[in-house]
Design a protein around this motif. Structure first.
Motif, short mmCIF file in Angstrom:
data_model
loop_
_atom_site.label_atom_id
_atom_site.label_comp_id
_atom_site.label_asym_id
_atom_site.label_seq_id
_atom_site.Cartn_x
_atom_site.Cartn_y
_atom_site.Cartn_z
N UNK A 48 4.23 52.33 -48.74
CA UNK A 48 3.45 52.93 -47.65
C UNK A 48 4.38 53.36 -46.52
N UNK A 49 3.95 54.41 -45.85
CA UNK A 49 4.64 54.92 -44.66
C UNK A 49 3.61 55.00 -43.55
N UNK A 50 3.97 54.54 -42.34
CA UNK A 50 2.98 54.52 -41.28
C UNK A 50 3.55 54.66 -39.89
N UNK A 51 2.62 54.82 -38.96
CA UNK A 51 2.95 54.88 -37.54
C UNK A 51 1.91 54.06 -36.78
N UNK A 52 2.34 53.58 -35.61
CA UNK A 52 1.41 53.00 -34.64
C UNK A 52 1.40 53.92 -33.44
N UNK A 53 0.20 54.37 -33.06
CA UNK A 53 0.04 55.22 -31.88
C UNK A 53 -0.68 54.43 -30.79
N UNK A 54 -0.14 54.50 -29.58
CA UNK A 54 -0.84 53.93 -28.43
C UNK A 54 -2.10 54.74 -28.18
N UNK A 55 -2.99 54.21 -27.35
CA UNK A 55 -4.24 54.95 -27.10
C UNK A 55 -4.00 56.29 -26.44
N UNK A 56 -2.83 56.48 -25.81
CA UNK A 56 -2.48 57.77 -25.20
C UNK A 56 -2.11 58.81 -26.26
N UNK A 57 -1.88 58.34 -27.51
CA UNK A 57 -1.45 59.23 -28.57
C UNK A 57 0.04 59.15 -28.86
N UNK A 58 0.79 58.50 -27.97
CA UNK A 58 2.24 58.35 -28.15
C UNK A 58 2.53 57.48 -29.37
N UNK A 59 3.43 57.94 -30.22
CA UNK A 59 3.85 57.15 -31.37
C UNK A 59 4.83 56.10 -30.87
N UNK A 60 4.45 54.83 -30.98
CA UNK A 60 5.26 53.74 -30.46
C UNK A 60 6.15 53.13 -31.54
N UNK A 61 5.70 53.16 -32.80
CA UNK A 61 6.49 52.57 -33.89
C UNK A 61 6.25 53.34 -35.18
N UNK A 62 7.31 53.44 -35.98
CA UNK A 62 7.22 53.97 -37.33
C UNK A 62 7.64 52.85 -38.27
#
Length: 178
Positions: A48-62
């Motif tokens: 799996x490949x993923x991202x975590x986005x903050x509620x602002x939409x900013x990608x905080x982690x891959x």
């Protein structure tokens, strides 16, 4: 005066309460194909490949995940090895039980209580509380986790993370069977 306040509060709160009930339900996807059988899909090796986005939409982690999955009867183990873009690693081992009617329950060391899920058509919805380490502290956050089978190899996952009903961010994942 008090009656006016009650009416005003009801007018303000009413739409918010109804909006919370208006979201999709997993049974809404009952006719969608290909049909997801969670115990069949999560059997063998998955990447799996993923991202975590903050509620602002900013990608905080891959991150990437390698999952070794196996089932014996109605008992499954999903052994997840996470590698984050900053080089940190994490492991989560899910122990799942398949119940009647496409329902599942699961446990993992960092899950508070029991996760509960339901599959229908090509979809699976999973709800749980996760103890999340942040800057040396742990926070309990709720996950509303949706998975959609695209074809026999690929599944997409979108999980909303919240605390006290406030959305903190979203996790987006693409699973591929090896």
């Amino acid at each position: 005066m008090t009656t006016r306040r009650h009416v005003l509060c009801a007018l303000i709160a009413g739409p918010a309460v109804l909006a919370g009930c208006a979201g999709p339900k997993v049974v809404d996807y009952a006719e969608q194909r290909p049909r997801l059988e969670l115990d069949r899909y999560f059997n063998g090796r998955i990447r799996a490949h993923g991202i975590f986005q903050k509620r602002s939409g900013e990608v905080a982690r891959r991150f990437t995940v390698i999952m070794d999955c196996r089932w014996e009867g109605n008992q499954g183990v999903l052994d997840e090895a996470f590698t984050y873009s900053d080089g940190t690693k994490q492991r989560r081992v899910w122990h799942l039980t398949k119940l009647d009617g496409g329902r599942y329950v699961g446990r993992a060391d960092d899950v508070v209580g029991e996760a509960r899920g339901q599959e229908s058509g090509n979809a699976f919805r999973w709800n749980y509380t996760l103890r999340l380490p942040v800057d040396g502290k742990e926070y309990e956050v709720q996950f509303d986790d949706w998975m959609f089978l695209v074809d026999e190899q690929v599944m997409l996952n979108r999980a909303t993370m919240s605390k006290f009903g406030i959305t903190l961010g979203e996790v987006l994942l693409s699973f591929t069977k090896e």
